[in-house]
Scaffold this motif. Structure first.
Motif, PDB file in Angstrom:
ATOM      1  N   ASN A 209      43.247  35.180  50.939  1.00 48.54           N
ATOM      2  CA  ASN A 209      42.006  35.174  50.168  1.00 48.54           C
ATOM      3  C   ASN A 209      42.275  35.628  48.741  1.00 48.54           C
ATOM      4  O   ASN A 209      43.131  36.477  48.501  1.00 48.54           O
ATOM      5  N   ASN A 210      41.537  35.050  47.799  1.00 48.87           N
ATOM      6  CA  ASN A 210      41.627  35.464  46.399  1.00 48.87           C
ATOM      7  C   ASN A 210      40.354  36.226  46.038  1.00 48.87           C
ATOM      8  O   ASN A 210      39.501  35.733  45.313  1.00 48.87           O
TER       9      ASN A 210
ATOM     10  N   ALA B 216      39.360  42.316  45.664  1.00 45.91           N
ATOM     11  CA  ALA B 216      40.269  43.362  46.124  1.00 45.91           C
ATOM     12  C   ALA B 216      41.239  42.756  47.127  1.00 45.91           C
ATOM     13  O   ALA B 216      40.968  41.738  47.753  1.00 45.91           O
ATOM     14  N   ILE B 217      42.407  43.405  47.253  1.00 48.86           N
ATOM     15  CA  ILE B 217      43.355  43.044  48.301  1.00 48.86           C
ATOM     16  C   ILE B 217      42.888  43.744  49.575  1.00 48.86           C
ATOM     17  O   ILE B 217      42.872  44.971  49.648  1.00 48.86           O
ATOM     18  N   LEU B 218      42.514  42.984  50.575  1.00 56.96           N
ATOM     19  CA  LEU B 218      41.997  43.559  51.809  1.00 56.96           C
ATOM     20  C   LEU B 218      43.009  43.404  52.933  1.00 56.96           C
ATOM     21  O   LEU B 218      43.691  42.377  53.042  1.00 56.96           O
ATOM     22  N   GLU B 219      43.112  44.421  53.760  1.00 60.57           N
ATOM     23  CA  GLU B 219      44.003  44.351  54.908  1.00 60.57           C
ATOM     24  C   GLU B 219      43.586  43.198  55.826  1.00 60.57           C
ATOM     25  O   GLU B 219      42.393  42.949  56.036  1.00 60.57           O
TER      26      GLU B 219
ATOM     27  N   HIS C  40      46.244  29.552  37.081  1.00 60.31           N
ATOM     28  CA  HIS C  40      45.042  28.728  37.113  1.00 60.31           C
ATOM     29  C   HIS C  40      44.135  29.085  38.285  1.00 60.31           C
ATOM     30  O   HIS C  40      42.905  29.046  38.162  1.00 60.31           O
ATOM     31  N   ARG C  41      44.716  29.452  39.436  1.00 55.94           N
ATOM     32  CA  ARG C  41      43.918  29.744  40.628  1.00 55.94           C
ATOM     33  C   ARG C  41      43.800  31.234  40.923  1.00 55.94           C
ATOM     34  O   ARG C  41      43.334  31.617  41.993  1.00 55.94           O
TER      35      ARG C  41
ATOM     36  N   ARG D 117      46.988  38.028  45.918  1.00 58.20           N
ATOM     37  CA  ARG D 117      47.603  37.645  47.184  1.00 58.20           C
ATOM     38  C   ARG D 117      49.125  37.739  47.132  1.00 58.20           C
ATOM     39  O   ARG D 117      49.757  38.113  48.117  1.00 58.20           O
ATOM     40  N   LEU D 118      49.734  37.451  45.974  1.00 58.41           N
ATOM     41  CA  LEU D 118      51.187  37.608  45.880  1.00 58.41           C
ATOM     42  C   LEU D 118      51.558  39.081  45.840  1.00 58.41           C
ATOM     43  O   LEU D 118      52.569  39.496  46.439  1.00 58.41           O
TER      44      LEU D 118
END
Length: 283
Positions: free
Chosen positions: A158-159, A162-165, A188-189, A194-195
């Motif tokens: 998911n983008n 927040a970075i979610l577990e 662009h995206r 996520r990375l």
């Protein structure tokens, strides 16, 4: 791989300027914009055989038309297309064509589809032999095709804000380069989160965030040179400090201290084994 590969990897972030149309603004403002530059890296000679693998695409015929036009404009005279699917994993015809190629180029689409097909195929082992032993061989991929080339591939993520577990799904890739995770269409995206999540979970890996019309050319298994009009972001979590990545509960946000970021543009280099960065020089 313990041995130094003789071949090269070309990891492309997508939209490698297959068509000139629509790039007028980039042409006017960005001095690094050179139409067709990325695709010209596919082969050392315009007569060298290029095989394009269209397995990841849901519309292989359309993709074939687009690349045929682009290749003919560059002047490539010896190329073909292979749409490898489950029932064709070990055909002699496809194996012979791949074995004779100077370049194997995996086009974009769905990384789930292309990863699953190649993992089961004898083609993977032939390509590894060529990559290790043939000096003039190039293994290339764009978009999903580039994401599958390392040991680890991002299948879903998911983008969000927040970075979610539990919001990322990783799997084993093809294993042509061991200490990297690749993401594409990176700027662009909006795929930084996520990375970053992927490298926080795999702290011995570089995160390679490839912008569109941008590529990393990797030689000797670790010497990476950025090419193209955009940026490559390199994320490194090796010296990460405080993080809750191992204790956070599902749906809660992940934090991390001391995540390092490098930005490469055209002709910048980095040794992915030693972490040595060399900026480009302009006259």
């Amino acid at each position: 791989m313990s041995v130094t590969p003789c071949g090269k990897l070309l990891l492309i972030g997508g939209k490698e300027n297959k068509e000139d149309g629509g790039n007028e603004e980039m042409r006017e403002k960005n001095n690094n914009f050179r139409p067709g530059e990325i695709l010209k890296l596919l082969a050392g000679s315009k007569d060298d055989r290029i095989e394009v693998i269209t397995t990841a695409s849901a519309e292989p015929d359309s993709l074939q038309k687009t690349y045929t036009e682009a290749f003919e404009k560059i002047g490539y005279s010896n190329f073909g297309f292979l749409d490898i699917c489950d029932e064709q994993l070990h055909t002699d015809y496809q194996i012979k064509r791949a074995s004779a190629a100077k370049t194997i180029f995996f086009a974009g689409g769905d990384q789930n589809r292309i990863c699953d097909v190649l993992k089961q195929s004898a083609l993977k082992y032939i390509l590894k032999e060529k990559y290790i032993n043939e000096k003039d061989f190039t293994l290339a991929g764009t978009s999903a095709g580039a994401m599958c080339i390392p040991d680890i591939v991002i299948l879903e993520a998911n983008n969000g804000e927040a970075i979610l577990e539990h919001d990322i799904k990783l799997d084993s890739g093809w294993g042509f380069i061991g200490n990297c995770i690749v993401d594409t269409h990176f700027v662009h995206r909006g795929r930084f989160g996520r990375l970053a999540h992927a490298v926080i979970l795999n702290q011995d890996c570089w995160g390679l965030g490839l912008g569109e019309d941008t590529a990393l050319l990797i030689e000797e298994g670790s010497i990476a040179t950025c090419k193209g009009s955009g940026m490559t972001w390199l994320l490194n979590a090796e010296e990460i400090g405080q993080t809750n990545s191992k204790t956070v509960k599902k749906g809660e946000p992940v934090f991390a201290e001391n995540l390092k970021v490098h930005i490469l543009t055209d002709n910048c280099k980095i040794n992915l084994r030693k972490g040595i960065f060399t900026g480009a020089s302009y006259s």
